[in-house]
Scaffold this active site. Structure first.
Site, PDB file in Angstrom:
ATOM      1  N   HIS A   1      -2.680   8.104  -5.964  1.00  0.00           N
ATOM      2  CA  HIS A   1      -2.066   8.559  -7.004  1.00  0.00           C
ATOM      3  C   HIS A   1      -1.088   7.369  -7.225  1.00  0.00           C
ATOM      4  O   HIS A   1      -0.888   6.997  -8.518  1.00  0.00           O
ATOM      5  CB  HIS A   1      -1.391   9.647  -6.749  1.00  0.00           C
ATOM      6  CG  HIS A   1      -0.632  10.427  -7.826  1.00  0.00           C
ATOM      7  ND1 HIS A   1      -1.324  10.983  -9.010  1.00  0.00           N
ATOM      8  CD2 HIS A   1       0.745  10.778  -8.177  1.00  0.00           C
ATOM      9  CE1 HIS A   1      -0.128  11.555  -9.763  1.00  0.00           C
ATOM     10  NE2 HIS A   1       0.748  11.321  -9.425  1.00  0.00           N
TER      11      HIS A   1
ATOM     12  N   GLU B   1      -8.952   8.686  -7.220  1.00  0.00           N
ATOM     13  CA  GLU B   1      -7.985   9.985  -6.971  1.00  0.00           C
ATOM     14  C   GLU B   1      -9.036  11.256  -7.173  1.00  0.00           C
ATOM     15  O   GLU B   1      -8.810  12.217  -6.602  1.00  0.00           O
ATOM     16  CB  GLU B   1      -7.121   9.792  -8.224  1.00  0.00           C
ATOM     17  CG  GLU B   1      -5.867  10.585  -7.909  1.00  0.00           C
ATOM     18  CD  GLU B   1      -4.806  10.769  -9.308  1.00  0.00           C
ATOM     19  OE1 GLU B   1      -5.286  10.112 -10.116  1.00  0.00           O
ATOM     20  OE2 GLU B   1      -3.966  11.381  -9.239  1.00  0.00           O
TER      21      GLU B   1
ATOM     22  N   ASN C   1     -12.450 -11.804  19.957  1.00  0.00           N
ATOM     23  CA  ASN C   1     -13.171 -12.464  21.329  1.00  0.00           C
ATOM     24  C   ASN C   1     -13.482 -11.014  22.036  1.00  0.00           C
ATOM     25  O   ASN C   1     -14.479 -11.008  22.948  1.00  0.00           O
ATOM     26  CB  ASN C   1     -12.149 -13.082  21.874  1.00  0.00           C
ATOM     27  CG  ASN C   1     -12.481 -14.469  21.595  1.00  0.00           C
ATOM     28  OD1 ASN C   1     -13.358 -14.939  20.690  1.00  0.00           O
ATOM     29  ND2 ASN C   1     -11.462 -15.449  21.654  1.00  0.00           N
TER      30      ASN C   1
END
Lengths: 81, 704
Positions: B46, B68, B437
């Site tokens: 919003h 929205e 990793n």
């Protein structure tokens, strides 16, 4: 005058100046809104104040090319377009 | 208000919202029914919509409007959260991110946007069709309009503050949102305050509204429309359903109205209130004004009740201001100059006669205390919780795990641990590399994990905590660990060690930070190219931090990053070697000692050593390392500063211990020195420049 895309607080001073010039130089102020997608409250207020000034100067302000979307926004701010 | 101002405010806000949204959406996937998160996400969309509209980012405005709408369905419970919706939301964020902050123009951006919007429409469309069989017809013929029990009427008085545009809000957009909740059966727009065209300031807000809204939404939803303007603007929402239906619909009035409060307090009688409400509807006056005018209560009583009402309304106290971080940096730099100025005054005091010096120093100690407190206050403003940075990795872990077909849970601990803003900004990339990793090399595929008696999903933990004036960030995985044998073989093949050389586990693991060192069998898309760990280490060291790895095969790996709390000012010990003055960070100093000649030894292959409390430690001559003029050359005639880094102690030989003071760190360019033993420089009280010794870098540099 024919503004395009959007009239908002971002470019309101330019819009205000353009209206001011038109009011001084023309007998009728026609604002073509066909290229305008959105207006904000700043724009609406300038249009209302311009309408009042035009009335005082015995001139008129006409809004042209108002899309349904814009019509709704103007209506919410009390402008019948 | 210029274009740049609005755009900048919007972009800053959007950046913050996108980061929060990403984290919240990934969390939503795990907690799909968490109403708080759902509401939060809706509010973010919003706000993004509203702000983009006012800032003129029409594409973003239109796009977020769709999002929205979609999320409103989720919020209302009409649509449940599915993996498809999560994917769609994340894709949408990527599109917005690219549109606002992308470095390159994405030729497919338009197509991506259309695809997303069409998928959203599909979602919304399916929703409508689903209900079509049973309710659309009835809705269409107006079966529910005007008669439903759930229908409410609200009288809403709105007067925005004049400078509302400066906060990036378009009042018209709020009125538009309000109208979307139902029907504005009365909409009086007051132009009383709008000045004449010639004197108006077009960047100010003058209009006011008095609206009667007919809606099926409850009062909370109506108030939500004004969520961001409630505090600073005159907004009065009153449930007047009773006046329209003659039925008191109390179950939806979540807050007491002014009149009710006054009745509760015994100031006015309930029969008077009914009459007052009638008058209010007829005359459009404020209820408080009518009560005072009729002499039913004093102005003080009304204002007291209003304050009480305000307290109820203010569920969220806003007591923060948003400040450009550049201003904080300037403050810090200015404070640095003050510290340098104070050091100058201390030096001047040293040259004065005793009485005057005593008075000046006394005054300076007071000033020192205030400056230190001032510094702590500014530092605390600059401190930001690491949680936001950690949260950004939720999406990354999710996507990476999905790409690799692994099941991974991300656990975050100590998100409220605070770090200097500059450190936070620079730590993101190294952390990302470590996490990548851990996912790519550390965590095993589900099948392998099950065989090893582990749960099928791997866990990556990000942990932050304070310890001994430092901040520690741990990246822990419960994967396969690092094979020391493979590290050893790789080190041998690169000629870093010989086949028969005895190497400690710590040293073996430190090879992982060498450029081009990778033990990965296969170079993957994600990691294993041997590029990165050295860069990570350099990045961390640039932040005056250190990194270490601990691992156990089959059980997991821990990468620990140690960072200083602040980058700007440290407590330093000033030392002199020959003519040069150097600074040693006080945190690293253990003690200062003198040694006897018999405690000094030279050992082949190990250099100079000295015996300190039964332990031999390395003796370092900084004059040789830095190529500066030496003073004392005999260790037993010199002084030693014993410093410690990672449990390793060394003794630095010096000529004089000058004292201790606050040091403002100024960075120095690489072309001045590439020595890791220097972390920066400072300006002394007499204007001279002194280099700051990086103890960790020094130990590393002499070790290998």
């Amino acid at each position: 005058m024919k503004p395009d895309n959007e009239i908002s607080v971002k470019n309101i001073k330019k819009f205000y100046d353009q209206i001011n010039d038109e009011l001084k130089n023309s007998s009728e102020l026609a604002i073509d809104l066909s290229g305008v997608k959105r207006v904000d409250l700043a724009a609406v207020q300038v249009i209302i104040a311009a309408g009042r000034k035009a009335r005082d100067m015995k001139k008129v302000v006409r809004l042209k090319g108002v899309s349904p979307e814009l019509k709704k926004l103007l209506g919410l701010s009390g402008i019948k377009a | 208000m210029g274009e740049t101002g609005i755009t900048e405010v919007f972009l800053n806000e959007a950046k913050e919202i996108l980061i929060n949204l990403e984290s919240d959406i990934v969390t939503l996937e795990e907690r799909s029914e968490d109403e708080d998160i759902i509401n939060q996400i809706f509010r973010y969309f919003h706000t993004l919509k509203g702000s983009s509209g006012i800032a003129g980012f029409t594409k973003i405005y239109e796009f977020t409007h769709n999002l929205e709408n979609l999320f409103d369905k989720v919020r209302s419970g009409e649509k449940s959260v599915t993996a498809d919706i999560i994917d769609l939301l994340l894709k949408s964020l990527d599109w917005i991110q690219g549109e606002l902050f992308g470095d390159v123009i994405d030729e497919n951006a338009e197509k991506t946007k259309s695809d997303i919007i069409s998928t959203i429409n599909d979602f919304l469309g399916h929703e409508t069709k689903k209900g079509a069989d049973d309710s659309d017809f009835l809705s269409a013929v107006g079966a529910y309009s005007g008669v439903g029990e759930d229908e409410r009427y609200f009288k809403i008085l709105i007067r925005f503050k004049e400078d509302i545009f400066y906060s990036g809000i378009d009042p018209l957009m709020i009125i538009e949102d309000l109208s979307s909740l139902g029907e504005l059966i009365d909409n009086k727009v007051s132009r009383n305050l709008l000045p004449d065209f010639d004197v108006m300031d077009p960047e100010k807000c003058y209009l006011a509204w008095e609206i009667v809204l007919k809606t099926t939404s409850d009062e909370k939803h109506v108030r939500d429309v004004f969520l961001f303007v409630y505090e600073d603007n005159e907004i009065d929402i009153e449930n007047i359903t009773e006046k329209y239906h003659g039925i008191q619909d109390k179950k939806f009035s979540s807050e007491k109205r002014l009149g009710e409060l006054l009745v509760d307090k015994g100031v006015i009688k309930s029969k008077d209130l009914d009459e007052i409400i009638k008058m209010q509807l007829q005359h459009n006056s404020r209820i408080g004004d009518i009560i005072v005018e009729k002499g039913l209560a004093s102005e003080e009583e009304v204002s007291e009740a209003l304050q009480e009402q305000d307290k109820i309304k203010k569920k969220i106290e806003i007591s923060t201001v948003r400040v450009d971080s550049g201003r904080l940096d300037n403050l810090m730099n200015l404070l640095g100059e003050i510290v340098i100025g104070q050091a100058s005054l201390h030096r001047l005091a040293d040259d004065m006669d005793e009485d005057k010096a005593f008075s000046l120093k006394n005054a300076l100690y007071g000033l020192d205390r205030v400056t230190r407190e001032f510094q702590e206050q500014i530092m605390s403003i600059r401190m930001v919780p690491i949680g936001g940075t950690f949260d950004q990795f939720r999406r990354f872990v999710r996507d990476t795990a999905q790409n690799l077909g692994k099941e991974i849970k991300l656990k975050i601990e100590g998100g409220d641990t605070e770090l200097d803003k500059t450190v936070i900004e620079k730590i993101g990339d190294p952390l990302k590399h470590m996490i990548r990793n851990a996912i790519d090399h550390g965590i095993e595929p589900a099948e392998e994990r099950r065989k090893g008696g582990k749960p099928s999903y791997g866990t990556v933990t990000l942990k932050a905590y304070h310890q001994e004036g430092n901040v520690f960030l741990d990246i822990i995985d419960d994967g396969r660990g690092i094979s020391l044998e493979r590290v050893r073989n790789k080190a041998m093949s690169l000629g870093l060690i010989t086949a028969d050389e005895e190497v400690t586990k710590e040293r073996l693991l430190s090879f992982l930070f060498n450029p081009g060192f990778s033990t990965a069998e296969q170079v993957g898309d994600l990691s294993g190219r041997g590029v990165g760990m050295d860069v990570v280490k350099t990045n961390i060291e640039e932040l005056r931090g250190a990194i270490e790895i601990k691992t156990r095969e089959g059980e997991g790996t821990l990468v620990r990053i140690k960072l200083p709390l602040t980058l700007a000012i440290i407590e330093g010990m000033l030392i002199r070697i020959g003519e040069s003055i150097l600074i040693i960070p006080l945190l690293s100093v253990v003690e200062t000692i003198q040694i006897k000649e018999r405690d000094y030894k030279t050992v082949e292959g190990k250099g100079e050593l000295m015996l300190v409390r039964g332990e031999y430690i390395s003796l370092i001559r900084l004059n040789e390392l830095f190529g500066i003029q030496a003073g004392n050359t005999n260790p037993w005639e010199a002084l030693f500063v014993i410093v410690e880094s990672d449990s390793e102690r060394i003794g630095i030989m010096i000529d004089e211990l000058i004292g201790q003071q606050q040091i403002v760190i100024k960075s120095i360019d690489n072309f001045i020195t590439d020595s890791r033993a220097i972390s920066g420089a400072t300006i002394l009280g007499d204007g001279r420049v002194a280099l700051i010794v990086d103890i960790h870098g020094l130990v590393e540099e002499i070790k290998y």
